[in-house]
Design an enzyme around this catalytic site. Sequence first.
Site, PDB file in Angstrom:
ATOM      1  N   ASP A  79       0.966  -1.191   0.011  1.00 53.95           N
ATOM      2  CA  ASP A  79       0.005   0.149   0.100  1.00 53.95           C
ATOM      3  C   ASP A  79       0.607   1.351   0.004  1.00 53.95           C
ATOM      4  OD1 ASP A  79       0.751  -0.488   2.682  1.00 53.95           O
ATOM      5  OD2 ASP A  79      -0.674   0.575   3.479  1.00 53.95           O
ATOM      6  N   ASP A 109       8.600   4.551  -1.259  1.00 54.58           N
ATOM      7  CA  ASP A 109       7.722   4.049   0.028  1.00 54.58           C
ATOM      8  C   ASP A 109       6.721   3.124  -0.656  1.00 54.58           C
ATOM      9  OD1 ASP A 109       6.795   3.565   2.418  1.00 54.58           O
ATOM     10  OD2 ASP A 109       6.286   5.415   3.070  1.00 54.58           O
ATOM     11  N   GLU A 143       0.130  -1.271   5.685  1.00 52.53           N
ATOM     12  CA  GLU A 143       1.232  -0.785   6.735  1.00 52.53           C
ATOM     13  C   GLU A 143       0.912   0.793   6.897  1.00 52.53           C
ATOM     14  OE1 GLU A 143       4.865   0.867   8.196  1.00 52.53           O
ATOM     15  OE2 GLU A 143       3.980   1.481   6.425  1.00 52.53           O
ATOM     16  N   GLU A 171      11.272  -2.377   5.999  1.00 53.81           N
ATOM     17  CA  GLU A 171      11.420  -0.955   5.765  1.00 53.81           C
ATOM     18  C   GLU A 171      12.390  -0.014   6.301  1.00 53.81           C
ATOM     19  OE1 GLU A 171       7.405   0.602   5.972  1.00 53.81           O
ATOM     20  OE2 GLU A 171       7.824   2.088   4.415  1.00 53.81           O
TER      21      GLU A 171
HETATM   22 ZN   LIG Z   1       6.483   2.739   3.827  1.00 53.65          ZN
END
Ligand SMILES: [Zn+2]
Length: 447
Positions: A79, A109, A143, A171
Amino acid sequence: VPELAQRTGAVPLLQDLIRIDTSNPPGAERPCVAHLHQILADAGVACTVLGTDDNRPNLLARFRGRGTAPALLLHAHSDVVPVTGQQWSLPPFSGALLDSHVWGRGALDMKCSIAMTVAALLGMQARGEEPAGDVLLAVVADEEAGSAAGARYLVRQHPELFRGVRYAIGEDGGASVELGGVRFHPIVVAEKRACWLRMTIRGPSGHSSRLAPPATALAKLGRVLTTLDGARLPRHQTPAADGMLATIAGALPEPLASSVTRFSRGADRDATPQGLPERSAREIDSVVRHTVNPTVVRTPDKINMLPGEITVDLDGRILPGEFAAGDFIRELNKHLGEAAELEILLEGAQVHEERIAEPQFGGLYQSIVGILRERDPQAVPLPMVSAASTDARLFSQLGIRCYGWIPLRLPAGSPIRGLLHSPDERVPVDAVEFGTQCLTELLRGFG
Ligand SMILES: [Zn+2]
């Protein structure tokens, strides 16, 4: 199959993933997971797709290793944060290739991480290479909105899927940072964790057409916001921050090195790291204290009423280690000069349970450091405490040692790291290639 090889190169795969809008809310990660599932299935990789909701699936795939290393989890979320209200130079879901960058929401990201990981794994498989140990790829949902449909669901409902996994890479970290002329490659070894609070501020209510009594809720709100502006709560030494600051001081030229060392010894509670760019100084200052920022204010939407009650949401972040929400709240009240009416928005148990163990620097960490020293000899691998909180807090509950590493070598002065969650998020093509090589190297020989 040349066609498959084309689709599974890190850059074309990243472009394709960006083109599938997975803005969360609502998430709707299904088409993105279906795309990955298809690519993996075409390469003969068996996948497990599961979740709380058909539209929010998670994907897991196991790659068999040579058995010379313990199993490794590579996790990434599919996501992305929404683009609402942002002005982009290019359409945010174009995945365009322009000026040697891949553009779009998720470029950093963290769809680049999914693309680099899948490209590394399938590249090895196509060459008949096996990773050192079994690799579990987990592409998770949700997330950006608390992970309920993603990592938290997997950890709570399906811990058996992670049996035998000792280490994880996920991450944050990775993207190189230039400081004092030195390039650092951050590897996240510890994370702060969120302790979100709602403060209620009360005052006299009533019609606002006449002289108001003193100390209205809005006047009190003004004082609270002013007091919290740039608030620096007390310092705490943690082994993780000590290691980070010692590495920075050891690599920087004078007088910056001495400045960081002085700051790290922390004799003066109010000292700030001198001589560093303001943004870096603030980042470093945030790893030695809990932080708090007011972010949302809610008042009754009535122009002719004095509001009897106002709420302010506070984004609190607690240092890694043995700190409880209560410790942080005590410090906050002391800073405010009064016991505020506070409610913890994340359930207390959750804040407690999501503590991350002290970092360890053997095994996988050393493998990452070795790869960075070889691939970028002038740069310095940096064990970093991250102010952000990621799915590592959940996977670490399974006893997995988690590191944050999205390997990207960025040029000096690059604005890229500042583009997370921002308009014009993009990633240099050569950084994606560097990252794919680093991950391939790691899979060949992690320890
Ligand atoms: Zn992220």
